[in-house]
Design a protein around this motif. Structure first.
Motif, PDB file in Angstrom:
ATOM      1  N   ASN A  17      -7.583 -16.718  -2.431  1.00  0.00           N
ATOM      2  CA  ASN A  17      -7.331 -15.473  -1.732  1.00  0.00           C
ATOM      3  C   ASN A  17      -6.903 -15.769  -0.309  1.00  0.00           C
ATOM      4  O   ASN A  17      -7.532 -16.555   0.388  1.00  0.00           O
ATOM      5  CB  ASN A  17      -8.600 -14.600  -1.725  1.00  0.00           C
ATOM      6  CG  ASN A  17      -8.386 -13.330  -0.930  1.00  0.00           C
ATOM      7  OD1 ASN A  17      -8.633 -13.295   0.261  1.00  0.00           O
ATOM      8  ND2 ASN A  17      -7.922 -12.309  -1.600  1.00  0.00           N
ATOM      9  N   VAL A  18      -5.810 -15.114   0.109  1.00  0.00           N
ATOM     10  CA  VAL A  18      -5.332 -15.220   1.484  1.00  0.00           C
ATOM     11  C   VAL A  18      -5.298 -13.808   2.045  1.00  0.00           C
ATOM     12  O   VAL A  18      -4.722 -12.899   1.436  1.00  0.00           O
ATOM     13  CB  VAL A  18      -3.929 -15.857   1.553  1.00  0.00           C
ATOM     14  CG1 VAL A  18      -3.437 -15.915   2.984  1.00  0.00           C
ATOM     15  CG2 VAL A  18      -3.937 -17.231   0.920  1.00  0.00           C
ATOM     16  N   TRP A  19      -5.937 -13.623   3.204  1.00  0.00           N
ATOM     17  CA  TRP A  19      -6.003 -12.333   3.866  1.00  0.00           C
ATOM     18  C   TRP A  19      -5.425 -12.488   5.264  1.00  0.00           C
ATOM     19  O   TRP A  19      -5.678 -13.478   5.937  1.00  0.00           O
ATOM     20  CB  TRP A  19      -7.452 -11.864   3.955  1.00  0.00           C
ATOM     21  CG  TRP A  19      -7.655 -10.551   4.631  1.00  0.00           C
ATOM     22  CD1 TRP A  19      -7.668  -9.333   4.029  1.00  0.00           C
ATOM     23  CD2 TRP A  19      -7.883 -10.314   6.022  1.00  0.00           C
ATOM     24  NE1 TRP A  19      -7.890  -8.355   4.967  1.00  0.00           N
ATOM     25  CE2 TRP A  19      -8.028  -8.933   6.212  1.00  0.00           C
ATOM     26  CE3 TRP A  19      -7.971 -11.141   7.136  1.00  0.00           C
ATOM     27  CZ2 TRP A  19      -8.254  -8.369   7.449  1.00  0.00           C
ATOM     28  CZ3 TRP A  19      -8.193 -10.572   8.379  1.00  0.00           C
ATOM     29  CH2 TRP A  19      -8.339  -9.203   8.519  1.00  0.00           C
ATOM     30  N   ASN A  20      -4.628 -11.508   5.687  1.00  0.00           N
ATOM     31  CA  ASN A  20      -4.043 -11.520   7.016  1.00  0.00           C
ATOM     32  C   ASN A  20      -4.247 -10.146   7.651  1.00  0.00           C
ATOM     33  O   ASN A  20      -4.052  -9.125   6.991  1.00  0.00           O
ATOM     34  CB  ASN A  20      -2.543 -11.839   6.932  1.00  0.00           C
ATOM     35  CG  ASN A  20      -1.952 -12.150   8.280  1.00  0.00           C
ATOM     36  OD1 ASN A  20      -2.321 -13.129   8.912  1.00  0.00           O
ATOM     37  ND2 ASN A  20      -1.036 -11.311   8.729  1.00  0.00           N
ATOM     38  N   GLY A  21      -4.650 -10.135   8.907  1.00  0.00           N
ATOM     39  CA  GLY A  21      -4.861  -8.877   9.610  1.00  0.00           C
ATOM     40  C   GLY A  21      -3.568  -8.102   9.787  1.00  0.00           C
ATOM     41  O   GLY A  21      -2.496  -8.677   9.919  1.00  0.00           O
ATOM     42  N   GLY A  22      -3.653  -6.803   9.761  1.00  0.00           N
ATOM     43  CA  GLY A  22      -2.485  -5.931   9.925  1.00  0.00           C
ATOM     44  C   GLY A  22      -2.192  -5.176   8.645  1.00  0.00           C
ATOM     45  O   GLY A  22      -2.307  -5.721   7.559  1.00  0.00           O
ATOM     46  N   THR A  23      -1.851  -3.936   8.785  1.00  0.00           N
ATOM     47  CA  THR A  23      -1.584  -3.100   7.619  1.00  0.00           C
ATOM     48  C   THR A  23      -0.111  -3.140   7.242  1.00  0.00           C
ATOM     49  O   THR A  23       0.726  -3.610   8.013  1.00  0.00           O
ATOM     50  CB  THR A  23      -2.002  -1.648   7.904  1.00  0.00           C
ATOM     51  OG1 THR A  23      -1.291  -1.194   9.061  1.00  0.00           O
ATOM     52  CG2 THR A  23      -3.502  -1.542   8.148  1.00  0.00           C
ATOM     53  N   LEU A  24       0.177  -2.632   6.064  1.00  0.00           N
ATOM     54  CA  LEU A  24       1.569  -2.535   5.623  1.00  0.00           C
ATOM     55  C   LEU A  24       2.278  -1.449   6.430  1.00  0.00           C
ATOM     56  O   LEU A  24       1.637  -0.508   6.905  1.00  0.00           O
ATOM     57  CB  LEU A  24       1.623  -2.184   4.134  1.00  0.00           C
ATOM     58  CG  LEU A  24       1.100  -3.253   3.182  1.00  0.00           C
ATOM     59  CD1 LEU A  24       1.006  -2.691   1.767  1.00  0.00           C
ATOM     60  CD2 LEU A  24       1.985  -4.478   3.208  1.00  0.00           C
ATOM     61  N   PRO A  25       3.599  -1.571   6.565  1.00  0.00           N
ATOM     62  CA  PRO A  25       4.344  -0.526   7.283  1.00  0.00           C
ATOM     63  C   PRO A  25       4.189   0.823   6.576  1.00  0.00           C
ATOM     64  O   PRO A  25       3.999   0.885   5.361  1.00  0.00           O
ATOM     65  CB  PRO A  25       5.795  -1.002   7.213  1.00  0.00           C
ATOM     66  CG  PRO A  25       5.710  -2.459   6.943  1.00  0.00           C
ATOM     67  CD  PRO A  25       4.461  -2.667   6.138  1.00  0.00           C
ATOM     68  N   GLU A  26       4.285   1.893   7.338  1.00  0.00           N
ATOM     69  CA  GLU A  26       4.202   3.237   6.768  1.00  0.00           C
ATOM     70  C   GLU A  26       5.247   3.402   5.670  1.00  0.00           C
ATOM     71  O   GLU A  26       6.398   2.994   5.813  1.00  0.00           O
ATOM     72  CB  GLU A  26       4.439   4.273   7.869  1.00  0.00           C
ATOM     73  CG  GLU A  26       4.204   5.689   7.419  1.00  0.00           C
ATOM     74  CD  GLU A  26       4.322   6.684   8.552  1.00  0.00           C
ATOM     75  OE1 GLU A  26       4.708   7.826   8.267  1.00  0.00           O
ATOM     76  OE2 GLU A  26       4.052   6.318   9.715  1.00  0.00           O
ATOM     77  N   GLY A  27       4.827   3.982   4.556  1.00  0.00           N
ATOM     78  CA  GLY A  27       5.739   4.220   3.438  1.00  0.00           C
ATOM     79  C   GLY A  27       5.771   3.093   2.419  1.00  0.00           C
ATOM     80  O   GLY A  27       6.408   3.226   1.381  1.00  0.00           O
ATOM     81  N   ILE A  28       5.104   1.981   2.691  1.00  0.00           N
ATOM     82  CA  ILE A  28       5.047   0.860   1.746  1.00  0.00           C
ATOM     83  C   ILE A  28       3.595   0.712   1.296  1.00  0.00           C
ATOM     84  O   ILE A  28       2.679   0.755   2.111  1.00  0.00           O
ATOM     85  CB  ILE A  28       5.520  -0.457   2.404  1.00  0.00           C
ATOM     86  CG1 ILE A  28       6.995  -0.389   2.753  1.00  0.00           C
ATOM     87  CG2 ILE A  28       5.238  -1.654   1.512  1.00  0.00           C
ATOM     88  CD1 ILE A  28       7.936  -0.486   1.577  1.00  0.00           C
ATOM     89  N   ASN A  29       3.404   0.539  -0.017  1.00  0.00           N
ATOM     90  CA  ASN A  29       2.069   0.268  -0.529  1.00  0.00           C
ATOM     91  C   ASN A  29       2.146  -0.946  -1.465  1.00  0.00           C
ATOM     92  O   ASN A  29       3.220  -1.489  -1.704  1.00  0.00           O
ATOM     93  CB  ASN A  29       1.494   1.493  -1.243  1.00  0.00           C
ATOM     94  CG  ASN A  29       2.348   1.937  -2.411  1.00  0.00           C
ATOM     95  OD1 ASN A  29       2.963   1.128  -3.105  1.00  0.00           O
ATOM     96  ND2 ASN A  29       2.392   3.235  -2.650  1.00  0.00           N
ATOM     97  N   SER A  30       1.016  -1.348  -1.984  1.00  0.00           N
ATOM     98  CA  SER A  30       0.963  -2.547  -2.830  1.00  0.00           C
ATOM     99  C   SER A  30       1.863  -2.439  -4.049  1.00  0.00           C
ATOM    100  O   SER A  30       2.485  -3.416  -4.454  1.00  0.00           O
ATOM    101  CB  SER A  30      -0.481  -2.815  -3.268  1.00  0.00           C
ATOM    102  OG  SER A  30      -1.288  -3.092  -2.154  1.00  0.00           O
TER     103      SER A  30
END
Length: 94
Positions: A17-30
């Motif tokens: 598992n690799v985790w990085n701080g920061g959310t996805l840009p608005e309008g993009i989801n997994s």
């Protein structure tokens, strides 16, 4: 577990598992990351240098290439999850 500047990597018996701080840009989801999608680089200057240097072949293709590489290797599809103020990718090697 390895942590460095807002990134975290954890290795387990059945996954990485690799985790990085920061959310996805608005309008993009997994789910959007599993198909062709637009790209909104956090740092356009660094992204442009990487693109011109051949480290990026096209915008918005990285997650699709990861999924395709796993399929070609007959591995389970990776989990792409936005969580805890960051983004997590879990790979399931054999």
């Amino acid at each position: 577990m390895c942590e460095d500047n807002g990134r975290r990597q954890e290795e387990y018996d059945d996954s990485i598992n690799v985790w990085n701080g920061g959310t996805l840009p608005e309008g993009i989801n997994s789910e959007a990351l599993k198909r062709p999608h637009w790209s909104n680089p956090r740092n356009p200057i660094i992204a442009d240098v990487c693109f011109k240097g051949g480290l990026i072949d096209s915008w918005g293709s990285g997650t699709i290439r990861i999924i395709e590489t796993c399929k070609q290797a007959e591995l389970p599809e990776p989990e792409l999850v936005e969580q805890e103020g960051g983004f997590s990718v879990t790979l399931f090697p054999l």
